[in-house]
Scaffold this motif. Sequence first.
Motif, PDB file in Angstrom:
ATOM      1  N   PRO A  40       0.818  -1.213   0.000  1.00  0.00           N
ATOM      2  CA  PRO A  40       0.000   0.000   0.000  1.00  0.00           C
ATOM      3  C   PRO A  40       0.858   1.272   0.000  1.00  0.00           C
ATOM      4  O   PRO A  40       1.888   1.308   0.674  1.00  0.00           O
ATOM      5  N   ASP A  41       0.425   2.240  -0.797  1.00  0.00           N
ATOM      6  CA  ASP A  41       1.073   3.558  -0.880  1.00  0.00           C
ATOM      7  C   ASP A  41       2.327   3.614  -1.740  1.00  0.00           C
ATOM      8  O   ASP A  41       2.926   4.671  -1.875  1.00  0.00           O
ATOM      9  N   ALA A  42       2.726   2.509  -2.328  1.00  0.00           N
ATOM     10  CA  ALA A  42       3.924   2.569  -3.177  1.00  0.00           C
ATOM     11  C   ALA A  42       3.620   3.279  -4.498  1.00  0.00           C
ATOM     12  O   ALA A  42       4.538   3.761  -5.171  1.00  0.00           O
ATOM     13  N   SER A  87       8.846   8.111 -11.943  1.00  0.00           N
ATOM     14  CA  SER A  87       7.941   8.735 -10.980  1.00  0.00           C
ATOM     15  C   SER A  87       6.562   8.758 -11.608  1.00  0.00           C
ATOM     16  O   SER A  87       6.329   9.479 -12.585  1.00  0.00           O
ATOM     17  N   ALA A  88       5.683   7.938 -11.056  1.00  0.00           N
ATOM     18  CA  ALA A  88       4.330   7.870 -11.624  1.00  0.00           C
ATOM     19  C   ALA A  88       3.628   9.207 -11.425  1.00  0.00           C
ATOM     20  O   ALA A  88       2.885   9.663 -12.284  1.00  0.00           O
ATOM     21  N   LEU A  89       3.900   9.853 -10.285  1.00  0.00           N
ATOM     22  CA  LEU A  89       3.208  11.108  -9.993  1.00  0.00           C
ATOM     23  C   LEU A  89       3.519  12.168 -11.048  1.00  0.00           C
ATOM     24  O   LEU A  89       2.635  12.813 -11.579  1.00  0.00           O
ATOM     25  N   LYS A 118       0.649   2.198  -6.747  1.00  0.00           N
ATOM     26  CA  LYS A 118      -0.037   1.351  -7.731  1.00  0.00           C
ATOM     27  C   LYS A 118      -1.173   2.106  -8.427  1.00  0.00           C
ATOM     28  O   LYS A 118      -1.276   2.075  -9.648  1.00  0.00           O
ATOM     29  N   ARG A 121      11.183  11.916  -5.087  1.00  0.00           N
ATOM     30  CA  ARG A 121      11.354  12.165  -3.652  1.00  0.00           C
ATOM     31  C   ARG A 121      12.696  11.580  -3.246  1.00  0.00           C
ATOM     32  O   ARG A 121      13.245  10.751  -3.963  1.00  0.00           O
TER      33      ARG A 121
HETATM   34  P1  GDP Z   1      -1.247   2.627  -3.809  1.00  0.00           P
HETATM   35  O1  GDP Z   1      -1.730   2.473  -2.393  1.00  0.00           O
HETATM   36  O2  GDP Z   1      -0.060   1.744  -4.085  1.00  0.00           O
HETATM   37  O3  GDP Z   1      -2.295   2.522  -4.858  1.00  0.00           O
HETATM   38  O4  GDP Z   1      -0.622   4.092  -3.872  1.00  0.00           O
HETATM   39  P2  GDP Z   1      -1.184   5.431  -4.519  1.00  0.00           P
HETATM   40  O5  GDP Z   1      -1.002   5.433  -5.981  1.00  0.00           O
HETATM   41  O6  GDP Z   1      -2.518   5.739  -3.961  1.00  0.00           O
HETATM   42  O7  GDP Z   1      -0.093   6.459  -3.942  1.00  0.00           O
HETATM   43  C1  GDP Z   1       0.079   6.686  -2.561  1.00  0.00           C
HETATM   44  C2  GDP Z   1       0.562   8.116  -2.349  1.00  0.00           C
HETATM   45  O8  GDP Z   1       1.841   8.280  -2.955  1.00  0.00           O
HETATM   46  C3  GDP Z   1      -0.354   9.153  -2.978  1.00  0.00           C
HETATM   47  O9  GDP Z   1      -0.375  10.277  -2.141  1.00  0.00           O
HETATM   48  C4  GDP Z   1       0.339   9.484  -4.290  1.00  0.00           C
HETATM   49  O10 GDP Z   1       0.069  10.789  -4.737  1.00  0.00           O
HETATM   50  C5  GDP Z   1       1.793   9.337  -3.912  1.00  0.00           C
HETATM   51  N1  GDP Z   1       2.620   8.959  -5.065  1.00  0.00           N
HETATM   52  C6  GDP Z   1       2.403   7.964  -5.966  1.00  0.00           C
HETATM   53  N2  GDP Z   1       3.378   7.940  -6.884  1.00  0.00           N
HETATM   54  C7  GDP Z   1       4.227   8.931  -6.564  1.00  0.00           C
HETATM   55  C8  GDP Z   1       5.441   9.431  -7.154  1.00  0.00           C
HETATM   56  O11 GDP Z   1       5.933   8.958  -8.165  1.00  0.00           O
HETATM   57  N3  GDP Z   1       6.026  10.484  -6.509  1.00  0.00           N
HETATM   58  C9  GDP Z   1       5.514  11.049  -5.377  1.00  0.00           C
HETATM   59  N4  GDP Z   1       6.164  12.070  -4.851  1.00  0.00           N
HETATM   60  N5  GDP Z   1       4.389  10.618  -4.813  1.00  0.00           N
HETATM   61  C10 GDP Z   1       3.754   9.574  -5.399  1.00  0.00           C
END
Ligand code: GDP
Length: 534
Positions: A29-31, A264-266, A33, A153
């Motif tokens: 979680p939070d990586a 960086s997916a973001l 996905k 990050r």
């Molecule tokens: P999941 O739980 O694996 O589905 O994770 P999420 O996609 O919901 O991402 C969790 C948090 O990490 C969110 O606040 C996203 O905006 C942030 N996040 C995801 N990818 C990146 C990235 O490449 N860079 C940064 N800085 N934050 C990211």
Amino acid sequence: MSQETTTINPETLKKHINARRTFAIISHPDAGKTTLTEKLLLYGNAIHLAGSVRARRNQRSATSDWMKMEQERGISITSTVLQFPYKDHVVNLLDTPGHQDFSEDTYRTLTAADCAVMVLDAARGVEEQTLKLFEVCRRRGIPVFTFINKMDRPAQDPLGLLDEVETVLKMQPVPMNWPIGDGDTFMGVYDRKTDEVHLYDRTAHNQTISPEYITTLDDPRIEAGISDFQFEELHLNIGLLDELAEYDHEKFLSGEQTAVYFGSALTNFGVQLFLDDFIKMAPPPSAYPSDQGKIDPVSPGFSGFVFKIQANMDPRHRDSVAFLRICSGRFERNVQVKHPQTGKTLKLSRTYTFFADERAVVDEAYAGDIIGLPGNREFSIGDTISSDGDFSFEPIPRFAAEHYARLINLDVGKQKQFLKGIHQLESEGAMQVLYETDATRRDPILAVVGVLQFEVVQARLENEYNVQTKLEPLPHQLSRWVEGPKEQIDQLPWRYGMMRTEDLDGRLVALFSSAHELSFYSEKYPDIKFLSIQ
Ligand code: GDP
């Protein structure tokens, strides 16, 4: 083949099937996905603004209790299938719930994928949930891509991350690209294959495709954009890459190597490069094992298996949707199929594909695709359907439960509905059911992979069977099938902490309070086998 289907030129069939890329994203979680999923959809032209899938996820739910629960918890219980065309390929992305409380469904979804993308947080490396999901992929022998995310990050040293993948996951990591800078200075990636550098600009709210500049390592923007130390390290590391393992497609397909991407997916950096490689390197639909040997995906007969059942997708119709992974041939609406588990012949006339939670009628689909079959209560997890009807796919493995609880029916007058519900939910794979042997209490014990499954079972019993229940958590942590000489088994110190139960097939199952306890008794009674329930 059934008369209902029209014939298709074998070459055309092959072309359609070989264009399919069916995969799941696994992560802790939070990586990232969900973010990566969105960005793949953005680059795949399936959505125009990133953020819409998440927004839709948050919006849906108002329509049913089921969804209400999902909304309250702010998590995704349902796995959806996202399909989009990309550069002459058809990508099927199986969306797996990623929350801590994930369930057996998550594991089962992986049985319908031909490969996986493992997302790692660059600051955290391989985390617990990643490891569990990875092990399921390994057991299936599917290839795994690694996407090291959040390079925008502060990140761990890239070489250290590769080292961790190698030691923890026992796969040889092959970096396909290399990050330029990290944290605030992350500006792009160096592509080993072409020797080119891809630099990116950020966009407003990272919602649209990032402008990209293809250049070389001696571009002055690189030296200007990162510190002298980072610049030196970059050149040093890129020099070192030649000493690391070369990418070998066969080794990748067999799971010996993982192809590693930094990005960086973001901010969208590195996403398109990854997607472009992905469609070339990911395998087309693979042959699935059956009791008649492996079934070639490019065979004319249509076949598939049910890997997931989702009830209450639309509560107005009380429907339950069986998700079918097509394993061979072409599906056409109204096809007549055999269902060996009931011996029936069925006509598949209501079939859907899904995009997020919207459904569309599907008239045609191919091996590798996932279709939803609503309203048919006869399907169970693992069931085969096929136009030829003379084989069954290998059963979907069970996954080791980690949580146990007694389920108590609060209204004895409804015992019949209660048991009916329990058996139906068990056959749908919502949980495993055990009964304590030699006990006066006949309340079923539910065994689940993720605690959320308990709530799902209780909510469904109440909604669909009108039965109120109470859950009594048990302290046990693991269970094993027990086999061996009867007298010795009877001598085991059965008690509350080491509970003697049986499953619905009447097999003896021991519940243990700790792994330590299990290893103690395994050593003490070498003639007794404690077999993993899988
Ligand atoms: P999941 O739980 O694996 O589905 O994770 P999420 O996609 O919901 O991402 C969790 C948090 O990490 C969110 O606040 C996203 O905006 C942030 N996040 C995801 N990818 C990146 C990235 O490449 N860079 C940064 N800085 N934050 C990211």
